[in-house]
Write a protein that holds these residues in place. Structure first.
Motif, mmCIF file in Angstrom:
data_model
loop_
_atom_site.group_PDB
_atom_site.id
_atom_site.type_symbol
_atom_site.label_atom_id
_atom_site.label_comp_id
_atom_site.label_asym_id
_atom_site.label_seq_id
_atom_site.Cartn_x
_atom_site.Cartn_y
_atom_site.Cartn_z
ATOM 1 N N ASP A 58 28.031 0.154 -38.512
ATOM 2 C CA ASP A 58 27.490 -0.429 -37.284
ATOM 3 C C ASP A 58 26.060 0.079 -37.113
ATOM 4 O OD1 ASP A 58 26.832 -1.212 -34.647
ATOM 5 O OD2 ASP A 58 28.937 -1.159 -34.057
ATOM 6 N N ALA A 59 25.106 -0.837 -37.074
ATOM 7 C CA ALA A 59 23.685 -0.480 -37.020
ATOM 8 C C ALA A 59 23.184 -0.168 -35.624
ATOM 9 C CB ALA A 59 22.838 -1.602 -37.631
ATOM 10 N N HIS A 60 24.032 -0.341 -34.608
ATOM 11 C CA HIS A 60 23.591 -0.046 -33.238
ATOM 12 C C HIS A 60 24.806 0.184 -32.358
ATOM 13 C CE1 HIS A 60 20.775 -0.816 -29.662
ATOM 14 N NE2 HIS A 60 21.973 -0.601 -29.135
ATOM 15 N N CYS A 61 25.014 1.437 -31.997
ATOM 16 C CA CYS A 61 26.087 1.757 -31.064
ATOM 17 C C CYS A 61 25.720 3.040 -30.341
ATOM 18 C CB CYS A 61 27.425 1.881 -31.792
ATOM 19 S SG CYS A 61 27.576 3.363 -32.804
ATOM 20 N N HIS A 62 26.636 3.499 -29.497
ATOM 21 C CA HIS A 62 26.401 4.718 -28.727
ATOM 22 C C HIS A 62 27.603 5.647 -28.864
ATOM 23 C CE1 HIS A 62 22.985 2.522 -27.144
ATOM 24 N NE2 HIS A 62 23.813 1.526 -26.879
ATOM 25 N N LEU A 63 28.155 5.702 -30.073
ATOM 26 C CA LEU A 63 29.334 6.508 -30.349
ATOM 27 C C LEU A 63 29.057 7.975 -30.012
ATOM 28 C CD1 LEU A 63 32.200 6.653 -31.581
ATOM 29 C CD2 LEU A 63 31.121 7.065 -33.793
ATOM 30 N N GLY A 64 29.954 8.559 -29.226
ATOM 31 C CA GLY A 64 29.838 9.952 -28.863
ATOM 32 C C GLY A 64 28.885 10.238 -27.726
ATOM 33 N N MET A 65 28.124 9.227 -27.304
ATOM 34 C CA MET A 65 27.141 9.403 -26.228
ATOM 35 C C MET A 65 27.770 9.116 -24.861
ATOM 36 S SD MET A 65 24.355 10.154 -27.961
ATOM 37 C CE MET A 65 22.950 9.873 -26.898
ATOM 38 N N TRP A 66 28.718 8.199 -24.837
ATOM 39 C CA TRP A 66 29.529 7.927 -23.645
ATOM 40 C C TRP A 66 30.972 8.196 -24.044
ATOM 41 C CZ3 TRP A 66 24.895 5.363 -23.930
ATOM 42 C CH2 TRP A 66 24.144 5.261 -22.749
ATOM 43 N N GLU A 67 31.512 9.305 -23.618
ATOM 44 C CA GLU A 67 32.847 9.690 -24.042
ATOM 45 C C GLU A 67 33.909 8.822 -23.373
ATOM 46 O OE1 GLU A 67 33.389 14.005 -23.970
ATOM 47 O OE2 GLU A 67 31.200 14.188 -24.031
ATOM 48 N N ASP A 68 35.018 8.720 -24.042
ATOM 49 C CA ASP A 68 36.078 7.812 -23.644
ATOM 50 C C ASP A 68 36.843 8.323 -22.423
ATOM 51 O OD1 ASP A 68 37.643 5.403 -24.379
ATOM 52 O OD2 ASP A 68 39.261 6.843 -24.668
ATOM 53 N N ALA A 69 37.034 7.438 -21.442
ATOM 54 C CA ALA A 69 37.909 7.698 -20.290
ATOM 55 C C ALA A 69 37.502 8.927 -19.477
ATOM 56 C CB ALA A 69 39.363 7.844 -20.759
ATOM 57 N N ILE A 70 36.190 9.156 -19.345
ATOM 58 C CA ILE A 70 35.729 10.326 -18.603
ATOM 59 C C ILE A 70 34.878 9.937 -17.397
ATOM 60 C CG2 ILE A 70 34.310 12.408 -18.682
ATOM 61 C CD1 ILE A 70 35.097 12.803 -21.548
ATOM 62 N N GLY A 71 33.833 9.119 -17.614
ATOM 63 C CA GLY A 71 32.906 8.824 -16.525
ATOM 64 C C GLY A 71 31.673 9.692 -16.623
ATOM 65 N N PHE A 72 31.114 10.089 -15.491
ATOM 66 C CA PHE A 72 29.828 10.791 -15.461
ATOM 67 C C PHE A 72 29.797 12.021 -16.368
ATOM 68 C CE2 PHE A 72 27.333 14.344 -13.815
ATOM 69 C CZ PHE A 72 26.044 13.815 -13.931
ATOM 70 N N GLY A 74 31.031 12.662 -19.110
ATOM 71 C CA GLY A 74 30.868 12.369 -20.533
ATOM 72 C C GLY A 74 29.800 11.343 -20.822
ATOM 73 N N ALA A 75 29.012 10.983 -19.810
ATOM 74 C CA ALA A 75 27.956 9.978 -19.980
ATOM 75 C C ALA A 75 26.631 10.675 -20.245
ATOM 76 C CB ALA A 75 27.856 9.098 -18.732
ATOM 77 N N ASP A 76 26.216 10.712 -21.513
ATOM 78 C CA ASP A 76 25.020 11.459 -21.898
ATOM 79 C C ASP A 76 24.009 10.602 -22.657
ATOM 80 O OD1 ASP A 76 25.553 14.191 -20.938
ATOM 81 O OD2 ASP A 76 27.289 14.059 -22.263
ATOM 82 N N GLY A 77 24.046 9.294 -22.437
ATOM 83 C CA GLY A 77 23.189 8.411 -23.220
ATOM 84 C C GLY A 77 21.916 7.955 -22.544
ATOM 85 N N ASN A 78 21.817 8.088 -21.221
ATOM 86 C CA ASN A 78 20.619 7.644 -20.503
ATOM 87 C C ASN A 78 20.094 8.746 -19.595
ATOM 88 O OD1 ASN A 78 20.000 4.932 -21.296
ATOM 89 N ND2 ASN A 78 21.786 4.208 -20.164
ATOM 90 N N GLU A 79 18.903 9.249 -19.891
ATOM 91 C CA GLU A 79 18.244 10.239 -19.035
ATOM 92 C C GLU A 79 17.371 9.468 -18.050
ATOM 93 O OE1 GLU A 79 17.239 13.409 -17.102
ATOM 94 O OE2 GLU A 79 18.637 13.575 -18.788
ATOM 95 N N MET A 80 17.975 9.079 -16.923
ATOM 96 C CA MET A 80 17.322 8.146 -16.002
ATOM 97 C C MET A 80 16.448 8.857 -14.969
ATOM 98 S SD MET A 80 20.252 5.177 -15.560
ATOM 99 C CE MET A 80 21.585 6.295 -15.112
ATOM 100 N N THR A 81 15.591 9.751 -15.463
ATOM 101 C CA THR A 81 14.678 10.479 -14.581
ATOM 102 C C THR A 81 13.225 10.304 -14.985
ATOM 103 O OG1 THR A 81 14.935 12.465 -15.939
ATOM 104 C CG2 THR A 81 16.413 12.226 -14.046
ATOM 105 N N ASP A 82 13.007 9.649 -16.128
ATOM 106 C CA ASP A 82 11.668 9.495 -16.690
ATOM 107 C C ASP A 82 11.726 8.307 -17.648
ATOM 108 O OD1 ASP A 82 9.256 9.631 -18.049
ATOM 109 O OD2 ASP A 82 9.427 11.754 -18.578
#
Length: 386
Positions: A58-72, A74-82
């Motif tokens: 898969d050439a584009h995914c976010h595996l491991g960046m948003w963990e399964d069945a956790i929510g905030f 386990g959500a580490d894919g977007n640093e929405m401060t800058d």
């Protein structure tokens, strides 16, 4: 040593063995042929009546960046401060203990490009990794592999809510131009400092992260759905002489001739799901086939967790149903993503000398009732169906 024998081998190198065997040694493919004599110490896997293919990519995914069945938590894919965060590295957020890794390799997906999301104009660095392991440092194929950038609705929505730029497509483009210009200037100052160290600029982590992009060593990985956003990404890449891949490319079928003329590849998807925002109004499984028929190199992606990785073969099958050539669809989840990502010297096809990432199916991978019987990564059986 391991000998996989007497299966139908889809090499993805233009040759198919109707009853072939593969000899594996030290994690690599040593030999492929129809009559291989197994060494006495070799383990034998009988693949009679089975289909053997390279590990799916898969050439584009976010595996491991948003963990399964956790929510905030386990959500580490977007640093929405800058809106500009090129110095962020996916490998510092990927959790290989997440159960979706196991689901991926049990479904035949052995390699992925995973990284930040599309909240920021520049989100950070993608990495190419294997899907089996418990320590990310040991799973890396290549890091960094691309610099994530985003156009269209996502960055403007995130920063409009924060009442800061970008809240328009104009600002997204302007912010990207500004940072690329600064990176180019930073690179020039570093070059001059080779002769005069007093001219060396102060260390800037964001600029350092962008040097491989400016030097053409690493592409921008451009999140762009709508045709106008695709053209903006191309325009800016050409202005600065940087490499780019077109990711999502949802309206690519509407501008297929232009994409072909630009000589660019497209990473298409996720095509399965609802049209959850305006820029997806022309979402269709026909996109991959329409671009492929024009001669554009296509990879099909899940955007996991949008579509779970194990369903990547299903997405390719639905592209075939919508008109894509079956052989091209198989390439779109094996050798094509490997070539687009620049890791085809190691993975993507069954070829002597490459990593022994091999899948054995009990039926055609595009049939929904087919099962993965074996998954091998680096010559190790990591999954065997009971």
């Amino acid at each position: 040593m391991i000998l996989i024998k007497d299966g139908r081998i889809l090499t993805m190198e233009g040759k198919c063995y109707e009853k072939g065997s593969i000899l594996i040694e030290n994690g690599k493919i040593k030999e492929i042929g129809e009559h291989i004599v197994a060494p006495l110490d070799a383990s034998i896997i009988d693949a009679s009546g089975k289909i053997i293919m390279p590990g799916i990519i898969d050439a584009h995914c976010h595996l491991g960046m948003w963990e399964d069945a956790i929510g905030f938590e386990g959500a580490d894919g977007n640093e929405m401060t800058d809106p500009i965060t090129p110095h962020l590295r996916a490998i510092d957020a990927i959790n290989p203990m997440d159960r979706t890794f196991k689901e991926a390799y049990e479904g035949g997906v052995t390699s992925v490009a995973t990284g930040p999301g599309s909240a920021n104009v520049l989100g950070g660095q993608f990495a190419a990794i294997k899907t089996y392991g418990d320590r990310i440092d040991d799973m890396i194929i290549k890091d960094p592999i691309a610099m994530k950038c985003a156009f269209g609705e996502n960055p403007k929505r995130v920063y409009h809510d924060r009442k800061q730029a970008p809240s328009t497509r104009m600002a997204t483009a302007a912010i990207l131009r500004e940072i690329l210009f600064k990176a180019k200037e930073y690179a020039q100052k570093l070059e001059k400092a080779k002769e005069d160290s007093s001219k060396k600029p102060a260390f800037d982590m964001k600029m350092e992260a962008l040097l491989p992009v400016i030097k053409g060593e690493m592409p921008l990985k451009a999140h762009a759905h709508r045709a106008d956003d695709i053209f903006t990404s191309i325009r800016i890449a050409k202005e600065f002489g940087v490499k780019i891949t077109l990711d999502h490319c949802t309206e690519g079928h509407l501008i297929a001739d232009a994409i072909k003329e630009e000589g660019l590849s497209a990473i298409v998807g996720p095509s399965f799901g609802d049209r959850s925002k305006f820029e997806l109004k022309n979402l269709t499984f026909k996109t991959a086939g329409a671009l492929s028929k024009k001669g554009v190199k296509i990879a099909i992606m899940t955007d996991h967790p949008v579509i779970p990785l194990q369903y990547l073969p299903m997405c390719a099958a639905l592209a075939v149903k919508a008109g894509m050539d079956e052989e091209e669809a198989l390439k779109a989840i094996t050798i094509n993503p490997a070539e687009i990502l620049g890791i085809d010297d190691l993975v993507g096809s069954i070829q002597e000398g490459k990593d022994a990432d091999i899948i054995i199916w009990d039926g055609h991978p595009f049939k929904l009732d087919s099962h993965v019987d074996y998954t091998m990564i680096d010559g190790k059986v990591v999954y065997k169906r009971k």
